[in-house]
Motif scaffolding. Structure first.
Motif, PDB file in Angstrom:
ATOM      1  N   TYR A 201       0.847  -1.186   0.000  1.00 13.60           N
ATOM      2  CA  TYR A 201       0.000   0.000   0.000  1.00 13.60           C
ATOM      3  C   TYR A 201       0.893   1.250   0.000  1.00 13.60           C
ATOM      4  O   TYR A 201       1.915   1.291   0.707  1.00 13.60           O
ATOM      5  CB  TYR A 201      -0.901   0.023   1.234  1.00 13.60           C
ATOM      6  CG  TYR A 201      -1.819  -1.171   1.345  1.00 13.60           C
ATOM      7  CD1 TYR A 201      -3.119  -1.134   0.842  1.00 13.60           C
ATOM      8  CD2 TYR A 201      -1.384  -2.348   1.960  1.00 13.60           C
ATOM      9  CE1 TYR A 201      -3.968  -2.227   0.952  1.00 13.60           C
ATOM     10  CE2 TYR A 201      -2.226  -3.445   2.073  1.00 13.60           C
ATOM     11  CZ  TYR A 201      -3.515  -3.379   1.560  1.00 13.60           C
ATOM     12  OH  TYR A 201      -4.351  -4.458   1.669  1.00 13.60           O
ATOM     13  N   PHE A 202       0.496   2.242  -0.778  1.00 16.03           N
ATOM     14  CA  PHE A 202       1.242   3.507  -0.830  1.00 16.03           C
ATOM     15  C   PHE A 202       0.350   4.635  -0.298  1.00 16.03           C
ATOM     16  O   PHE A 202      -0.796   4.802  -0.749  1.00 16.03           O
ATOM     17  CB  PHE A 202       1.673   3.816  -2.262  1.00 16.03           C
ATOM     18  CG  PHE A 202       2.687   2.829  -2.803  1.00 16.03           C
ATOM     19  CD1 PHE A 202       4.029   2.963  -2.499  1.00 16.03           C
ATOM     20  CD2 PHE A 202       2.280   1.767  -3.597  1.00 16.03           C
ATOM     21  CE1 PHE A 202       4.965   2.062  -2.987  1.00 16.03           C
ATOM     22  CE2 PHE A 202       3.206   0.856  -4.088  1.00 16.03           C
ATOM     23  CZ  PHE A 202       4.552   1.003  -3.788  1.00 16.03           C
ATOM     24  N   ALA A 212       5.140   3.369   2.460  1.00 13.53           N
ATOM     25  CA  ALA A 212       4.735   2.084   1.879  1.00 13.53           C
ATOM     26  C   ALA A 212       4.518   1.095   3.010  1.00 13.53           C
ATOM     27  O   ALA A 212       5.313   1.035   3.957  1.00 13.53           O
ATOM     28  CB  ALA A 212       5.808   1.582   0.919  1.00 13.53           C
ATOM     29  N   TYR A 213       3.429   0.329   2.926  1.00 13.16           N
ATOM     30  CA  TYR A 213       3.104  -0.687   3.918  1.00 13.16           C
ATOM     31  C   TYR A 213       2.980  -2.045   3.213  1.00 13.16           C
ATOM     32  O   TYR A 213       2.433  -2.123   2.104  1.00 13.16           O
ATOM     33  CB  TYR A 213       1.781  -0.386   4.616  1.00 13.16           C
ATOM     34  CG  TYR A 213       1.773   0.887   5.437  1.00 13.16           C
ATOM     35  CD1 TYR A 213       2.047   0.859   6.804  1.00 13.16           C
ATOM     36  CD2 TYR A 213       1.478   2.115   4.843  1.00 13.16           C
ATOM     37  CE1 TYR A 213       2.019   2.022   7.569  1.00 13.16           C
ATOM     38  CE2 TYR A 213       1.460   3.280   5.602  1.00 13.16           C
ATOM     39  CZ  TYR A 213       1.733   3.228   6.960  1.00 13.16           C
ATOM     40  OH  TYR A 213       1.716   4.386   7.706  1.00 13.16           O
ATOM     41  N   LEU A 233       7.732   1.592   5.284  1.00 16.12           N
ATOM     42  CA  LEU A 233       8.950   2.240   4.809  1.00 16.12           C
ATOM     43  C   LEU A 233       8.589   3.635   4.340  1.00 16.12           C
ATOM     44  O   LEU A 233       7.633   3.810   3.574  1.00 16.12           O
ATOM     45  CB  LEU A 233       9.568   1.447   3.637  1.00 16.12           C
ATOM     46  CG  LEU A 233      10.738   2.115   2.917  1.00 16.12           C
ATOM     47  CD1 LEU A 233      11.969   2.170   3.823  1.00 16.12           C
ATOM     48  CD2 LEU A 233      11.064   1.375   1.615  1.00 16.12           C
ATOM     49  N   GLU A 234       9.340   4.636   4.798  1.00 18.65           N
ATOM     50  CA  GLU A 234       9.122   6.004   4.332  1.00 18.65           C
ATOM     51  C   GLU A 234       9.920   6.221   3.049  1.00 18.65           C
ATOM     52  O   GLU A 234      11.123   5.926   2.987  1.00 18.65           O
ATOM     53  CB  GLU A 234       9.544   7.022   5.389  1.00 18.65           C
ATOM     54  CG  GLU A 234       9.219   8.460   4.990  1.00 18.65           C
ATOM     55  CD  GLU A 234       9.423   9.449   6.117  1.00 18.65           C
ATOM     56  OE1 GLU A 234      10.376  10.242   6.009  1.00 18.65           O
ATOM     57  OE2 GLU A 234       8.640   9.401   7.093  1.00 18.65           O
ATOM     58  N   LEU A 235       9.243   6.741   2.024  1.00 18.99           N
ATOM     59  CA  LEU A 235       9.874   7.013   0.728  1.00 18.99           C
ATOM     60  C   LEU A 235       9.965   8.518   0.539  1.00 18.99           C
ATOM     61  O   LEU A 235       8.943   9.216   0.528  1.00 18.99           O
ATOM     62  CB  LEU A 235       9.055   6.388  -0.413  1.00 18.99           C
ATOM     63  CG  LEU A 235       8.892   4.862  -0.368  1.00 18.99           C
ATOM     64  CD1 LEU A 235       7.903   4.411  -1.448  1.00 18.99           C
ATOM     65  CD2 LEU A 235      10.226   4.169  -0.554  1.00 18.99           C
ATOM     66  N   PRO A 248      16.346   1.651   0.315  1.00 20.01           N
ATOM     67  CA  PRO A 248      14.912   1.635   0.006  1.00 20.01           C
ATOM     68  C   PRO A 248      14.351   0.208   0.034  1.00 20.01           C
ATOM     69  O   PRO A 248      13.971  -0.359  -0.998  1.00 20.01           O
ATOM     70  CB  PRO A 248      14.870   2.216  -1.407  1.00 20.01           C
ATOM     71  CG  PRO A 248      16.150   1.770  -2.032  1.00 20.01           C
ATOM     72  CD  PRO A 248      17.161   1.710  -0.918  1.00 20.01           C
ATOM     73  N   GLN A 249      14.294  -0.375   1.207  1.00 18.98           N
ATOM     74  CA  GLN A 249      13.860  -1.766   1.327  1.00 18.98           C
ATOM     75  C   GLN A 249      12.670  -1.869   2.266  1.00 18.98           C
ATOM     76  O   GLN A 249      12.740  -1.463   3.425  1.00 18.98           O
ATOM     77  CB  GLN A 249      15.005  -2.643   1.820  1.00 18.98           C
ATOM     78  CG  GLN A 249      16.156  -2.746   0.817  1.00 18.98           C
ATOM     79  CD  GLN A 249      17.239  -3.686   1.278  1.00 18.98           C
ATOM     80  OE1 GLN A 249      17.442  -3.877   2.482  1.00 18.98           O
ATOM     81  NE2 GLN A 249      17.958  -4.272   0.333  1.00 18.98           N
ATOM     82  N   LEU A 250      11.598  -2.450   1.741  1.00 21.34           N
ATOM     83  CA  LEU A 250      10.381  -2.667   2.517  1.00 21.34           C
ATOM     84  C   LEU A 250      10.346  -4.115   2.974  1.00 21.34           C
ATOM     85  O   LEU A 250      10.356  -5.038   2.154  1.00 21.34           O
ATOM     86  CB  LEU A 250       9.146  -2.351   1.669  1.00 21.34           C
ATOM     87  CG  LEU A 250       7.786  -2.673   2.295  1.00 21.34           C
ATOM     88  CD1 LEU A 250       7.543  -1.813   3.539  1.00 21.34           C
ATOM     89  CD2 LEU A 250       6.664  -2.483   1.270  1.00 21.34           C
TER      90      LEU A 250
END
Length: 408
Positions: A201-202, A212-213, A233-235, A248-250
């Motif tokens: 999810y964004f 991002a979840y 994760l915060e983008l 950038p790793q979720l």
């Protein structure tokens, strides 16, 4: 003396015709190498020779033409080299005939039941280890086991024109569509090959800022109270829309499912951008896969035998080796399109296609006989005339002797 000269000529011409006949008979034999006869004169301490003898039969190891094979295990060699094979007694033979098949135990054999030699792939995933022994290649017929996802990638564009969500009013909740801007799915597999659907999810939280979840919808991760747990994760993007978050790793985590280990891996989002265009993802993927049944196998042009499976995966099974000799002409012909090593041939050099002084191996090809039928027909006429001429010398000598006998 003319009788012995003519008789030696008859014997030599007869053997030469035998060689020609053998070449013609094998003009359609895969991998056959034509022979040529060599003559030598015979002297016995006089100025007049005693006739001719056969010095030997030489083999022509030039390449035959490569044509299409009929089997997935057919192979052809261009350039130097021989297939290395062993029989059931452990004896080693060499051949250019690339017609192979598999037996009831999965071993790659030729039509005479000899085992094709090479390197066997081992391990998970199967690879060929350095220093692996050379031996019979066996094709496993069992199911390819599942592999759990240990990583994945997700790249795409997030629409900068999206409206930021007031997370205080709408905290993230997959059941509430107002709490996120977009959702994307990616498939993953656990240790037993069970398929998991991961939702990503964004949520736009501000200019150039997103969250991002991840959520495993197949086996959601829950806390001790049974509440769902999401990884986030915060983008962050710069004014050009390029991602600045590092790394950038979720993370993706799940509960165990049907006895399998829980999923625990990271989706690499390096390459995500933010532009004023529709949100889209470029085929997100993970590296896991379910179990699969073998659909078939093929030989690549470097001699690797590669199997394909119903799960869409391919797997290395083994690699064919080639052998070459300092003096191939010194090999001993053993029949069945095979040769064996001799002191005159020297010891073999073993390696894979295209290395050292070895030629190239091509899968799905077969090397035709190198017999030149036109040349053989000409040779046959020449040796026939030679035979007739030698017979004529015997006839002439007989007439001379008859003349002497008739003298009174």
């Amino acid at each position: 003396m003319s009788f012995s000269q003519g008789l030696s000529g008859l014997n030599a011409a007869s053997q030469a015709l035998d060689v020609v006949g053998n070449n013609i008979a094998n003009s359609q034999t895969v991998g056959f190498k034509s022979g040529s006869i060599a003559f030598a004169d015979v002297f016995a301490g006089s100025q007049i020779g005693m006739g001719v003898t056969v010095a030997g039969v030489n083999q022509n190891f030039t390449d035959g033409v490569l044509g299409a094979g009929a089997s997935s295990l057919d192979m052809g060699i261009s350039g130097n080299g021989f297939f290395r094979m062993t029989d059931s007694a452990g004896r080693t033979f060499y051949s250019r005939n690339g017609q192979f098949k598999s037996d009831e135990n999965g071993f790659v054999i030729n039509n005479q039941g000899m085992f094709l030699n090479g390197y066997q792939a081992t391990g998970t995933p199967p690879t060929i280890e350095a220093g692996a022994p050379v031996g019979p290649i066996q094709i496993p017929t069992g199911q390819m086991p599942a592999s759990a996802s240990t990583g994945g990638t997700m790249k795409g564009n997030l629409n900068s024109d999206e409206t930021a969500i007031n997370t205080a009013e709408f905290p993230f909740d997959p059941a509430e569509s107002k709490s996120y801007n977009n959702v994307t799915q990616v498939d993953a597999y656990d240790s037993l090959g069970n398929k998991h659907t991961i939702n990503v999810y964004f949520v736009k939280t501000g200019d150039n800022t997103w969250k991002a979840y991840s959520s495993d919808t197949t086996a959601p991760l829950r806390d001790a109270d049974g509440n769902p747990v999401y990884q986030e994760l915060e983008l962050n993007f710069d004014s050009s829309g390029q991602l600045t978050t590092n790394p950038p790793q979720l993370n993706v985590q799940s509960s165990g499912y049907n006895g399998a280990d829980p999923l625990d891996f990271a989706l690499d989002m390096d390459g995500m951008i933010q532009q004023g265009a529709e949100t889209s993802m470029n085929s997100p993927s993970t590296n896991g896969f379910p179990p699969g049944l073998m659909n078939g196998y093929s030989v690549s042009d470097n001699g690797q035998i590669i199997a394909s499976y119903s799960n869409g995966q391919k797997q290395l099974l083994g690699q064919v080796v080639l052998a070459n000799f300092t003096n191939p002409g010194g090999l001993s012909s053993e029949g069945n399109n095979c040769w064996s090593e001799t002191p005159q041939s020297g010891q073999p050099t073993i390696g894979v296609s295209g290395t050292g002084n070895l030629g190239n191996l091509y899968g799905g090809k077969l090397e035709a006989s190198n017999v030149d039928l036109g040349q053989e027909m000409v040779n046959m006429i020449v040796y026939q005339r030679n035979y007739q001429s030698n017979a004529q010398t015997i006839k002439t000598q007989s007439e001379v002797l008859q003349t002497l006998v008739n003298l009174r």
